[in-house]
Design a protein around this motif. Structure first.
Motif, PDB file in Angstrom:
ATOM      1  N   VAL A 167      -3.358   3.736  -2.487  1.00 23.25           N
ATOM      2  CA  VAL A 167      -2.721   3.789  -1.169  1.00 23.25           C
ATOM      3  C   VAL A 167      -1.775   2.605  -1.037  1.00 23.25           C
ATOM      4  O   VAL A 167      -2.089   1.494  -1.479  1.00 23.25           O
ATOM      5  CB  VAL A 167      -3.768   3.742  -0.031  1.00 23.25           C
ATOM      6  CG1 VAL A 167      -3.094   3.758   1.338  1.00 23.25           C
ATOM      7  CG2 VAL A 167      -4.756   4.904  -0.152  1.00 23.25           C
ATOM      8  N   HIS A 168      -0.613   2.848  -0.422  1.00 27.60           N
ATOM      9  CA  HIS A 168       0.355   1.777  -0.153  1.00 27.60           C
ATOM     10  C   HIS A 168       0.209   1.346   1.300  1.00 27.60           C
ATOM     11  O   HIS A 168       0.248   2.172   2.214  1.00 27.60           O
ATOM     12  CB  HIS A 168       1.776   2.288  -0.405  1.00 27.60           C
ATOM     13  CG  HIS A 168       2.853   1.265  -0.189  1.00 27.60           C
ATOM     14  ND1 HIS A 168       3.680   0.849  -1.204  1.00 27.60           N
ATOM     15  CD2 HIS A 168       3.250   0.584   0.910  1.00 27.60           C
ATOM     16  CE1 HIS A 168       4.531  -0.048  -0.734  1.00 27.60           C
ATOM     17  NE2 HIS A 168       4.282  -0.220   0.558  1.00 27.60           N
ATOM     18  N   LEU A 169       0.054   0.034   1.543  1.00 25.53           N
ATOM     19  CA  LEU A 169      -0.037  -0.528   2.886  1.00 25.53           C
ATOM     20  C   LEU A 169       1.227  -1.326   3.173  1.00 25.53           C
ATOM     21  O   LEU A 169       1.612  -2.188   2.374  1.00 25.53           O
ATOM     22  CB  LEU A 169      -1.252  -1.442   3.003  1.00 25.53           C
ATOM     23  CG  LEU A 169      -2.616  -0.823   2.679  1.00 25.53           C
ATOM     24  CD1 LEU A 169      -3.711  -1.889   2.782  1.00 25.53           C
ATOM     25  CD2 LEU A 169      -2.928   0.346   3.599  1.00 25.53           C
ATOM     26  N   PHE A 243      -7.859   4.021   9.936  1.00 34.56           N
ATOM     27  CA  PHE A 243      -8.242   5.060   8.977  1.00 34.56           C
ATOM     28  C   PHE A 243      -9.222   4.449   7.988  1.00 34.56           C
ATOM     29  O   PHE A 243      -9.403   3.223   7.949  1.00 34.56           O
ATOM     30  CB  PHE A 243      -7.015   5.630   8.249  1.00 34.56           C
ATOM     31  CG  PHE A 243      -6.249   4.620   7.425  1.00 34.56           C
ATOM     32  CD1 PHE A 243      -6.461   4.507   6.066  1.00 34.56           C
ATOM     33  CD2 PHE A 243      -5.320   3.784   8.020  1.00 34.56           C
ATOM     34  CE1 PHE A 243      -5.765   3.577   5.298  1.00 34.56           C
ATOM     35  CE2 PHE A 243      -4.617   2.848   7.279  1.00 34.56           C
ATOM     36  CZ  PHE A 243      -4.836   2.746   5.912  1.00 34.56           C
ATOM     37  N   GLU A 244      -9.844   5.308   7.201  1.00 29.04           N
ATOM     38  CA  GLU A 244     -10.811   4.840   6.209  1.00 29.04           C
ATOM     39  C   GLU A 244     -10.486   5.399   4.835  1.00 29.04           C
ATOM     40  O   GLU A 244     -10.050   6.548   4.712  1.00 29.04           O
ATOM     41  CB  GLU A 244     -12.235   5.229   6.621  1.00 29.04           C
ATOM     42  CG  GLU A 244     -12.688   4.511   7.882  1.00 29.04           C
ATOM     43  CD  GLU A 244     -14.126   4.791   8.271  1.00 29.04           C
ATOM     44  OE1 GLU A 244     -14.743   5.685   7.649  1.00 29.04           O
ATOM     45  OE2 GLU A 244     -14.629   4.127   9.196  1.00 29.04           O
ATOM     46  N   VAL A 245     -10.672   4.560   3.830  1.00 25.86           N
ATOM     47  CA  VAL A 245     -10.499   4.954   2.436  1.00 25.86           C
ATOM     48  C   VAL A 245     -11.694   4.426   1.667  1.00 25.86           C
ATOM     49  O   VAL A 245     -11.983   3.220   1.718  1.00 25.86           O
ATOM     50  CB  VAL A 245      -9.207   4.378   1.829  1.00 25.86           C
ATOM     51  CG1 VAL A 245      -9.059   4.830   0.384  1.00 25.86           C
ATOM     52  CG2 VAL A 245      -7.987   4.779   2.633  1.00 25.86           C
ATOM     53  N   ALA A 246     -12.376   5.323   0.956  1.00 27.36           N
ATOM     54  CA  ALA A 246     -13.576   4.926   0.212  1.00 27.36           C
ATOM     55  C   ALA A 246     -14.486   4.138   1.149  1.00 27.36           C
ATOM     56  O   ALA A 246     -14.885   4.649   2.181  1.00 27.36           O
ATOM     57  CB  ALA A 246     -13.181   4.149  -1.043  1.00 27.36           C
ATOM     58  N   GLY A 247     -14.784   2.883   0.856  1.00 25.12           N
ATOM     59  CA  GLY A 247     -15.651   2.082   1.708  1.00 25.12           C
ATOM     60  C   GLY A 247     -14.901   1.033   2.502  1.00 25.12           C
ATOM     61  O   GLY A 247     -15.445  -0.045   2.780  1.00 25.12           O
ATOM     62  N   VAL A 248     -13.647   1.329   2.885  1.00 25.20           N
ATOM     63  CA  VAL A 248     -12.804   0.361   3.581  1.00 25.20           C
ATOM     64  C   VAL A 248     -12.345   0.954   4.911  1.00 25.20           C
ATOM     65  O   VAL A 248     -11.809   2.072   4.958  1.00 25.20           O
ATOM     66  CB  VAL A 248     -11.568  -0.017   2.738  1.00 25.20           C
ATOM     67  CG1 VAL A 248     -10.813  -1.171   3.388  1.00 25.20           C
ATOM     68  CG2 VAL A 248     -11.971  -0.369   1.316  1.00 25.20           C
ATOM     69  N   HIS A 249     -12.550   0.204   6.000  1.00 25.73           N
ATOM     70  CA  HIS A 249     -12.011   0.577   7.311  1.00 25.73           C
ATOM     71  C   HIS A 249     -10.780  -0.292   7.557  1.00 25.73           C
ATOM     72  O   HIS A 249     -10.860  -1.525   7.501  1.00 25.73           O
ATOM     73  CB  HIS A 249     -13.040   0.359   8.414  1.00 25.73           C
ATOM     74  CG  HIS A 249     -12.605   0.889   9.748  1.00 25.73           C
ATOM     75  ND1 HIS A 249     -12.854   2.191  10.146  1.00 25.73           N
ATOM     76  CD2 HIS A 249     -11.926   0.317  10.770  1.00 25.73           C
ATOM     77  CE1 HIS A 249     -12.359   2.389  11.364  1.00 25.73           C
ATOM     78  NE2 HIS A 249     -11.792   1.253  11.765  1.00 25.73           N
ATOM     79  N   ILE A 250      -9.638   0.353   7.808  1.00 33.78           N
ATOM     80  CA  ILE A 250      -8.367  -0.358   7.943  1.00 33.78           C
ATOM     81  C   ILE A 250      -7.800  -0.105   9.333  1.00 33.78           C
ATOM     82  O   ILE A 250      -7.665   1.048   9.763  1.00 33.78           O
ATOM     83  CB  ILE A 250      -7.367   0.089   6.862  1.00 33.78           C
ATOM     84  CG1 ILE A 250      -7.960  -0.173   5.473  1.00 33.78           C
ATOM     85  CG2 ILE A 250      -6.033  -0.634   7.030  1.00 33.78           C
ATOM     86  CD1 ILE A 250      -7.130   0.355   4.341  1.00 33.78           C
ATOM     87  N   VAL A 286      -7.308  -5.648   8.518  1.00 34.03           N
ATOM     88  CA  VAL A 286      -6.402  -5.478   9.650  1.00 34.03           C
ATOM     89  C   VAL A 286      -4.987  -5.807   9.198  1.00 34.03           C
ATOM     90  O   VAL A 286      -4.772  -6.781   8.465  1.00 34.03           O
ATOM     91  CB  VAL A 286      -6.799  -6.390  10.832  1.00 34.03           C
ATOM     92  CG1 VAL A 286      -5.750  -6.338  11.933  1.00 34.03           C
ATOM     93  CG2 VAL A 286      -8.164  -5.980  11.384  1.00 34.03           C
ATOM     94  N   LEU A 287      -4.019  -4.979   9.618  1.00 39.40           N
ATOM     95  CA  LEU A 287      -2.614  -5.235   9.331  1.00 39.40           C
ATOM     96  C   LEU A 287      -1.805  -5.230  10.622  1.00 39.40           C
ATOM     97  O   LEU A 287      -2.070  -4.431  11.526  1.00 39.40           O
ATOM     98  CB  LEU A 287      -2.024  -4.163   8.393  1.00 39.40           C
ATOM     99  CG  LEU A 287      -2.324  -4.284   6.896  1.00 39.40           C
ATOM    100  CD1 LEU A 287      -3.701  -3.711   6.577  1.00 39.40           C
ATOM    101  CD2 LEU A 287      -1.253  -3.574   6.075  1.00 39.40           C
ATOM    102  N   VAL A 322      -6.667 -10.190   6.852  1.00 44.57           N
ATOM    103  CA  VAL A 322      -5.572  -9.841   7.750  1.00 44.57           C
ATOM    104  C   VAL A 322      -4.276  -9.947   6.959  1.00 44.57           C
ATOM    105  O   VAL A 322      -3.993 -10.994   6.363  1.00 44.57           O
ATOM    106  CB  VAL A 322      -5.527 -10.774   8.975  1.00 44.57           C
ATOM    107  CG1 VAL A 322      -4.287 -10.484   9.817  1.00 44.57           C
ATOM    108  CG2 VAL A 322      -6.787 -10.614   9.819  1.00 44.57           C
ATOM    109  N   LEU A 323      -3.492  -8.866   6.938  1.00 42.72           N
ATOM    110  CA  LEU A 323      -2.253  -8.801   6.168  1.00 42.72           C
ATOM    111  C   LEU A 323      -1.075  -8.630   7.117  1.00 42.72           C
ATOM    112  O   LEU A 323      -1.110  -7.767   7.997  1.00 42.72           O
ATOM    113  CB  LEU A 323      -2.304  -7.631   5.178  1.00 42.72           C
ATOM    114  CG  LEU A 323      -3.454  -7.719   4.159  1.00 42.72           C
ATOM    115  CD1 LEU A 323      -3.808  -6.332   3.631  1.00 42.72           C
ATOM    116  CD2 LEU A 323      -3.070  -8.616   3.001  1.00 42.72           C
TER     117      LEU A 323
END
Length: 435
Positions: A167-169, A243-250, A286-287, A322-323
């Protein structure tokens, strides 16, 4: 097993391994790219990109010059053989003397995780292929902000294409169209090779505002072209969502919409954090666009208002990283909170160095703050590999003569594994329950 022991020792010491070349000469800015006219049939799908749209679904977005073109996507796991079809929606907008094409948004799914799909937009035209993210660790994110459309942008995109990411953030400032709407179209074409194959998850920056007092509200072009899963995450605005990807909440927040404690965004953030299950998603990222921790003279202090409103909430929620973008340079912090190193705070990373036309921000404040670990004014991109529920590897890759050179790297231990989450459980509950 031996590898994991080595990783554990490395992480426990939280050692940052950096490569610093004393005689490195930073490259000069490169010119804005110029795009040749390449007329296509009116039905031809252009500016194709994909984004996550809830669990096991993907949103396909494209533009056509033909207003009668259907918002249909055919897809399947074999090339040229489409076992499924989905109907979507479309929009368009006018901006002074500019009229957009027909912008299509179609959600496809349910999709299998970690699987290649072939798809076609509008019932005709070329075939594209995408790969869905994995359901479990490891998962890798490519991260870069402030892209623009210059020679360095192209170099950065080439380097990201070499990265085996899922995934691109992108924390804001995409096209640098800055009111010139055709630049949104050229940006869409520039990123299509990557954005049509892997999901791009973006949030807005200042260059997406494009508001004209009394004539145009802000973010009209951005919202029409880059629809994110805000509705799927219970948000009322495309400017903030999760949103969530695998075991990550973003969580993607908006630096340019209201964020005080009485705002809709703050209320949504509290509601979203109340739903996070750290046993299911042990990593919390968090972004947003404007960095809170920034030792560069450029944009110094611009994030202070949002930081004052939200940092205590993110700290209580034990956010891991935090990005941000905005500052055209790279900087990584220690775990920090309230202006001081804190083992239960977040790692803050500024990565607004994608290749924009405004050039790099060279001026740093000295002495370097205690919380700042590594900083450099160079174009580049980041890669975040979440290895498992406790370990992640972050690396920053400088664009050095068109070669991606790993110039900063660090192993990061999740706060779930540190005990911080359980220690701050009551603190988080009190903030979430506050009116």
């Amino acid at each position: 097993m031996e590898l994991m022991k080595l990783i554990t020792v490395t992480v426990s010491l939280f050692i940052s391994v950096t490569v610093i070349t004393a005689d490195y000469v930073r490259p000069q800015p490169r010119k804005t790219l110029h795009f040749q006219l390449n007329p296509k049939p009116s039905f031809y799908p252009q500016q194709v990109h994909i984004s996550l749209a809830g669990d096991e679904s993907m949103r396909v977005t494209w533009v056509t010059d033909d207003d009668s073109s259907p918002s249909v996507v055919e897809y399947g796991t074999l090339p040229g053989r489409y076992s499924s079809v989905a109907q979507g929606e479309s929009t368009s907008y006018n901006y002074l003397f500019y009229s957009s094409g027909k912008i299509h948004h179609t959600v496809i799914g349910p999709l299998e995780h970690d699987t290649v799909y072939f798809y076609r937009c509008g019932g005709q035209g070329p075939e594209f292929q995408l790969k869905t993210p994995p359901a479990q660790f490891p998962v890798t994110f490519a991260v870069v902000g402030d892209l623009g459309q210059t020679g360095w942008t192209k170099s950065t995109l080439n380097h990201i294409d070499q990265c085996k990411y899922d995934v691109h953030l992108l924390p804001g400032d995409l096209s640098y169209a800055d009111y010139m709407q055709h630049r949104w179209d050229t940006f869409g074409e520039l990123v299509q090779p990557l954005a049509s194959a892997k999901p791009w998850m973006v949030t807005e920056g200042n260059h997406e505002q494009e508001n004209i007092p009394l004539l145009k509200d802000g973010f009209e072009s951005y919202n029409a072209r880059w629809k994110m899963p805000f509705e799927e995450s219970g948000s009322s605005s495309n400017l903030y969502y999760s949103f969530e990807v695998a075991g990550v909440h973003i969580i993607m927040l908006g630096s340019y919409t209201d964020y005080d404690e009485q705002s809709d965004q703050f209320s949504w953030l509290k509601a979203d954090l109340s739903k996070v299950d750290r046993t299911k998603t042990p990593w919390l990222l968090v972004l947003f666009h404007v960095p809170w921790y920034n030792s560069n003279k450029a944009h110094k202090g611009e994030g202070d208002g949002m930081m004052a409103a939200m940092e205590s909430l993110l700290y209580a929620a034990s956010v891991d990283m935090v990005l941000a973008g905005h500052v055209h340079a790279y900087e990584r912090s220690k775990r920090v909170n309230n202006g001081r190193p804190d083992p239960c705070g977040a790692v803050h990373i500024t990565i607004g160095d994608g290749g924009n036309r405004e050039g790099l921000a060279h001026g740093y404040i000295n002495p370097q703050p205690e919380w700042s670990v590594f900083r450099e004014a160079s174009f580049g991109h980041g890669e975040l590999k979440i290895v498992n529920s406790t370990h992640a590897f972050w690396s920053w890759h400088r664009n050095d003569d068109d070669e991606p050179v790993r110039s900063d790297q660090v192993w990061i231990t999740s706060l779930v594994n540190s005990g911080c989450v359980s220690e701050k459980k009551n603190e988080l509950r009190d903030i979430l329950m506050a009116p």
